[in-house]
Design a protein around this motif. Structure first.
Motif, PDB file in Angstrom:
ATOM      1  N   PHE A   1      -3.821   6.108  -1.844  1.00  0.00           N
ATOM      2  CA  PHE A   1      -3.396   5.923  -0.453  1.00  0.00           C
ATOM      3  C   PHE A   1      -3.663   4.521   0.070  1.00  0.00           C
ATOM      4  O   PHE A   1      -2.725   3.751   0.293  1.00  0.00           O
ATOM      5  N   ALA A   2      -4.933   4.152   0.238  1.00  0.00           N
ATOM      6  CA  ALA A   2      -5.257   2.889   0.904  1.00  0.00           C
ATOM      7  C   ALA A   2      -4.652   1.683   0.204  1.00  0.00           C
ATOM      8  O   ALA A   2      -4.199   0.727   0.854  1.00  0.00           O
ATOM      9  N   ALA A   3      -4.623   1.694  -1.130  1.00  0.00           N
ATOM     10  CA  ALA A   3      -4.054   0.562  -1.872  1.00  0.00           C
ATOM     11  C   ALA A   3      -2.539   0.575  -1.856  1.00  0.00           C
ATOM     12  O   ALA A   3      -1.893  -0.488  -1.948  1.00  0.00           O
ATOM     13  N   GLN A   4      -1.951   1.749  -1.746  1.00  0.00           N
ATOM     14  CA  GLN A   4      -0.510   1.866  -1.900  1.00  0.00           C
ATOM     15  C   GLN A   4       0.265   1.446  -0.651  1.00  0.00           C
ATOM     16  O   GLN A   4       1.395   0.966  -0.755  1.00  0.00           O
ATOM     17  N   VAL A   5      -0.320   1.621   0.518  1.00  0.00           N
ATOM     18  CA  VAL A   5       0.380   1.239   1.750  1.00  0.00           C
ATOM     19  C   VAL A   5       0.638  -0.268   1.780  1.00  0.00           C
ATOM     20  O   VAL A   5       1.796  -0.706   1.860  1.00  0.00           O
ATOM     21  N   PRO A   6      -0.391  -1.120   1.703  1.00  0.00           N
ATOM     22  CA  PRO A   6      -0.130  -2.559   1.817  1.00  0.00           C
ATOM     23  C   PRO A   6       0.633  -3.143   0.634  1.00  0.00           C
ATOM     24  O   PRO A   6       1.430  -4.076   0.821  1.00  0.00           O
ATOM     25  N   ILE A   7       0.416  -2.638  -0.591  1.00  0.00           N
ATOM     26  CA  ILE A   7       1.125  -3.226  -1.728  1.00  0.00           C
ATOM     27  C   ILE A   7       2.616  -2.929  -1.634  1.00  0.00           C
ATOM     28  O   ILE A   7       3.454  -3.749  -2.022  1.00  0.00           O
ATOM     29  N   ALA A   8       2.975  -1.771  -1.097  1.00  0.00           N
ATOM     30  CA  ALA A   8       4.395  -1.456  -0.929  1.00  0.00           C
ATOM     31  C   ALA A   8       5.051  -2.390   0.079  1.00  0.00           C
ATOM     32  O   ALA A   8       6.153  -2.906  -0.154  1.00  0.00           O
TER      33      ALA A   8
ATOM     34  N   THR B   1      -6.103  -5.526   3.691  1.00  0.00           N
ATOM     35  CA  THR B   1      -5.724  -4.249   4.284  1.00  0.00           C
ATOM     36  C   THR B   1      -6.260  -3.060   3.500  1.00  0.00           C
ATOM     37  O   THR B   1      -6.674  -2.050   4.095  1.00  0.00           O
ATOM     38  N   VAL B   2      -6.258  -3.138   2.168  1.00  0.00           N
ATOM     39  CA  VAL B   2      -6.791  -2.002   1.402  1.00  0.00           C
ATOM     40  C   VAL B   2      -8.273  -1.814   1.706  1.00  0.00           C
ATOM     41  O   VAL B   2      -8.754  -0.676   1.840  1.00  0.00           O
ATOM     42  N   ASN B   3      -9.010  -2.913   1.838  1.00  0.00           N
ATOM     43  CA  ASN B   3     -10.428  -2.802   2.180  1.00  0.00           C
ATOM     44  C   ASN B   3     -10.617  -2.286   3.608  1.00  0.00           C
ATOM     45  O   ASN B   3     -11.541  -1.511   3.883  1.00  0.00           O
ATOM     46  N   LEU B   4      -9.754  -2.723   4.512  1.00  0.00           N
ATOM     47  CA  LEU B   4      -9.841  -2.267   5.902  1.00  0.00           C
ATOM     48  C   LEU B   4      -9.581  -0.762   5.998  1.00  0.00           C
ATOM     49  O   LEU B   4     -10.334  -0.032   6.656  1.00  0.00           O
ATOM     50  N   ILE B   5      -8.547  -0.278   5.332  1.00  0.00           N
ATOM     51  CA  ILE B   5      -8.238   1.157   5.388  1.00  0.00           C
ATOM     52  C   ILE B   5      -9.347   1.963   4.714  1.00  0.00           C
ATOM     53  O   ILE B   5      -9.795   2.982   5.241  1.00  0.00           O
ATOM     54  N   GLY B   6      -9.802   1.500   3.546  1.00  0.00           N
ATOM     55  CA  GLY B   6     -10.859   2.224   2.843  1.00  0.00           C
ATOM     56  C   GLY B   6     -12.135   2.310   3.653  1.00  0.00           C
ATOM     57  O   GLY B   6     -12.764   3.381   3.757  1.00  0.00           O
ATOM     58  N   LYS B   7     -12.535   1.185   4.244  1.00  0.00           N
ATOM     59  CA  LYS B   7     -13.744   1.195   5.069  1.00  0.00           C
ATOM     60  C   LYS B   7     -13.551   2.064   6.313  1.00  0.00           C
ATOM     61  O   LYS B   7     -14.474   2.764   6.757  1.00  0.00           O
ATOM     62  N   GLY B   8     -12.337   2.018   6.884  1.00  0.00           N
ATOM     63  CA  GLY B   8     -12.070   2.821   8.062  1.00  0.00           C
ATOM     64  C   GLY B   8     -12.231   4.307   7.783  1.00  0.00           C
ATOM     65  O   GLY B   8     -12.783   5.053   8.606  1.00  0.00           O
ATOM     66  N   ILE B   9     -11.761   4.741   6.622  1.00  0.00           N
ATOM     67  CA  ILE B   9     -11.908   6.150   6.249  1.00  0.00           C
ATOM     68  C   ILE B   9     -13.385   6.546   6.241  1.00  0.00           C
ATOM     69  O   ILE B   9     -13.778   7.582   6.789  1.00  0.00           O
ATOM     70  N   ILE B  10     -14.217   5.707   5.626  1.00  0.00           N
ATOM     71  CA  ILE B  10     -15.639   6.029   5.510  1.00  0.00           C
ATOM     72  C   ILE B  10     -16.318   6.027   6.874  1.00  0.00           C
ATOM     73  O   ILE B  10     -17.078   6.950   7.209  1.00  0.00           O
ATOM     74  N   TRP B  11     -16.061   4.998   7.688  1.00  0.00           N
ATOM     75  CA  TRP B  11     -16.723   4.938   8.991  1.00  0.00           C
ATOM     76  C   TRP B  11     -16.327   6.120   9.875  1.00  0.00           C
ATOM     77  O   TRP B  11     -17.171   6.692  10.591  1.00  0.00           O
ATOM     78  N   LEU B  12     -15.078   6.509   9.819  1.00  0.00           N
ATOM     79  CA  LEU B  12     -14.637   7.621  10.665  1.00  0.00           C
ATOM     80  C   LEU B  12     -15.178   8.959  10.171  1.00  0.00           C
ATOM     81  O   LEU B  12     -15.628   9.791  10.968  1.00  0.00           O
ATOM     82  N   LEU B  13     -15.157   9.167   8.844  1.00  0.00           N
ATOM     83  CA  LEU B  13     -15.680  10.436   8.324  1.00  0.00           C
ATOM     84  C   LEU B  13     -17.189  10.535   8.500  1.00  0.00           C
ATOM     85  O   LEU B  13     -17.733  11.635   8.666  1.00  0.00           O
ATOM     86  N   ASN B  14     -17.868   9.390   8.479  1.00  0.00           N
ATOM     87  CA  ASN B  14     -19.324   9.393   8.670  1.00  0.00           C
ATOM     88  C   ASN B  14     -19.729   9.459  10.142  1.00  0.00           C
ATOM     89  O   ASN B  14     -20.922   9.588  10.448  1.00  0.00           O
ATOM     90  N   HIS B  15     -18.754   9.337  11.038  1.00  0.00           N
ATOM     91  CA  HIS B  15     -19.038   9.406  12.478  1.00  0.00           C
ATOM     92  C   HIS B  15     -18.056  10.384  13.119  1.00  0.00           C
ATOM     93  O   HIS B  15     -17.125   9.982  13.834  1.00  0.00           O
ATOM     94  N   PRO B  16     -18.241  11.667  12.854  1.00  0.00           N
ATOM     95  CA  PRO B  16     -17.284  12.674  13.353  1.00  0.00           C
ATOM     96  C   PRO B  16     -17.152  12.683  14.874  1.00  0.00           C
ATOM     97  O   PRO B  16     -16.102  13.067  15.395  1.00  0.00           O
TER      98      PRO B  16
END
Length: 434
Positions: free
Chosen positions: A167-174, A269-284
């Motif tokens: 997911f996170a890598a595929q959005v910006p590379i496309a 962008t891949v790092n931004l999306i990946g980090k965003g997933i973690i921060w949001l899931l870790n802060h419900p």
């Protein structure tokens, strides 16, 4: 083994690597930040330990700052440039060899826009910038929506997934591939090349990593030469075709620009999306707030960029003797600017370690740098991340991580290579992000 690459590694990384190893054994904090496992796993503890050393302090051979206002000042000061100092004075024979057999275009060598100053920087940036105006980025919104929704459809319903590779890598590379006119079938190849070349932005990388980066840079260069020849014969409706037909940049400059756009358009962008997933899931609690108030999504992305930026550090070199922050810097002195440290400066961001999607000054971060070298694709990265994160969380409201995420072994481009997760039940539709 190409001699020019040996000379380049010794000058750019080998000597720094040797010095860094000595400093690591002595427990040097900056060496630990940029050369030890702590710098990858938890750089912020080291940053806070170093912050008390003052606005600008010495960590030979560099100066270092974690101060937000000082970082911003240096990034905007024309007395500082992007060229790195010469660590080793190469013999005349070696210099002539490098001139005869130059290294292939890559992000850390001219004519890359990352490594040139005015006026050449403006000449190269101006024709490329047209593809990243707010209006141009707005025209890409529908395509980002389509690509994201296709990727979400491909994720398993209530099953395992790797949220980086799938997911996170595929959005910006496309998106960046389409902007440069690359075939869809080549995306995985670009991802591999990007992984090989990205370490060039770190300090003191190993010979093995450096040689692999140079080999991949050569492959990218050959690919781009062929691609540019095709575009000259049959230009398409993409940014690279436009640059080719305008004829304002040389072939080497076209290759350098395409290489930078391919890397920067993906890596940040891949790092931004990946980090965003973690921060949001870790802060419900923050994620619940976003579900209740979806208008907060753009500010949530700014807060992710602030608290854990995809690009952790950059550097500038004094172009003249200069007095700054109470210190006299000689011409050629290099200052390491910790963007991650600046983004957690308590003088600018109260309670800087607290993740707060409603933070009113979150956008004051330096996650995309500042000054003439501010990230060209910042608007596109924001738009991609905002839609991708919102759509993911709305499509899979019970999404959860299953094992510890895998960090990428990089210090500058900081992020994750794998995010193992369980999607949970799919919600059949989600509200499109504005």
């Amino acid at each position: 083994m190409k001699p020019q690459y040996v000379y380049r590694w010794v000058n750019d990384h080998g000597l720094i690597r040797a010095a860094k190893q000595v400093k690591l054994r002595r427990g040097d904090l900056f060496a630990r930040l940029n050369g030890g496992p702590e710098g990858i796993e938890n750089p912020y503890a080291l940053i806070e330990e170093m912050r008390g050393a003052g606005g600008l302090h010495r960590s030979a051979p560099l100066w270092v700052t974690f101060d937000h206002d000082l970082c911003r000042e240096i990034l905007r000061d024309n007395n500082f440039g992007v060229g790195m100092p010469i660590v080793l004075r190469l013999p005349d024979k070696a210099r002539r060899m490098l001139e005869r057999w130059p290294v292939p275009p890559n992000p850390v060598d001219p004519p890359s826009m990352l490594m040139i100053d005015q006026p050449e920087h403006t000449r190269m940036r101006k024709p490329v910038a047209a593809a990243f105006t707010p209006r141009a980025v707005g025209r890409l919104r529908d395509r980002v929506t389509t690509v994201t929704d296709e990727l979400l459809t491909a994720l398993p319903d209530n099953g395992p997934a790797d949220l980086v590779t799938q997911f996170a890598a595929q959005v910006p590379i496309a998106i960046i591939s389409e902007m440069l006119g690359f075939p869809d079938a080549d995306r995985d190849m670009f991802l591999r090349w990007g992984d090989d070349i990205s370490p060039l932005l770190d300090l003191g990388i190993s010979w093995r990593v450096h040689s692999r980066a140079m080999e991949s840079s050569e492959r990218v260069h050959r690919y781009l030469l062929d691609h540019i020849d095709r575009l000259r014969a049959e230009p398409g409706d993409d940014i690279l075709s436009s640059l080719v037909t305008k004829g304002e940049l040389s072939t080497d400059e076209l290759c350098a620009s395409a290489t930078l756009l391919m890397g920067a358009g993906f890596e940040t962008t891949v790092n931004l999306i990946g980090k965003g997933i973690i921060w949001l899931l870790n802060h419900p609690d923050q994620l619940d707030r976003l579900r209740a108030e979806p208008d907060l999504w753009p500010n949530a992305v700014e807060e992710i960029l602030r608290i854990d930026p995809p690009v952790q550090t950059t550097a500038r070199t004094a172009r003249t003797d200069i007095e700054i922050a109470g210190h006299r810097l000689r011409k050629g002195a290099t200052v390491a600017l910790s963007l991650a440290g600046a983004n957690r400066d308590p003088a600018v961001f109260p309670e800087p370690a607290r993740f707060d999607i409603t933070r009113d000054n979150a956008k004051n971060h330096l996650g995309f740098s500042s000054g003439i070298h501010v990230c060209l694709g910042a608007g596109l990265a924001r738009m991609e991340a905002t839609y991708a994160l919102r759509a993911l969380m709305e499509t899979f409201p019970e999404l959860r991580l299953t094992t510890e995420p895998t960090r990428r072994p990089l210090f500058t481009l900081h992020g994750y290579s794998h995010l193992p997760a369980h999607t949970g039940p799919r919600v059949r539709s989600h509200q499109p992000a504005g």
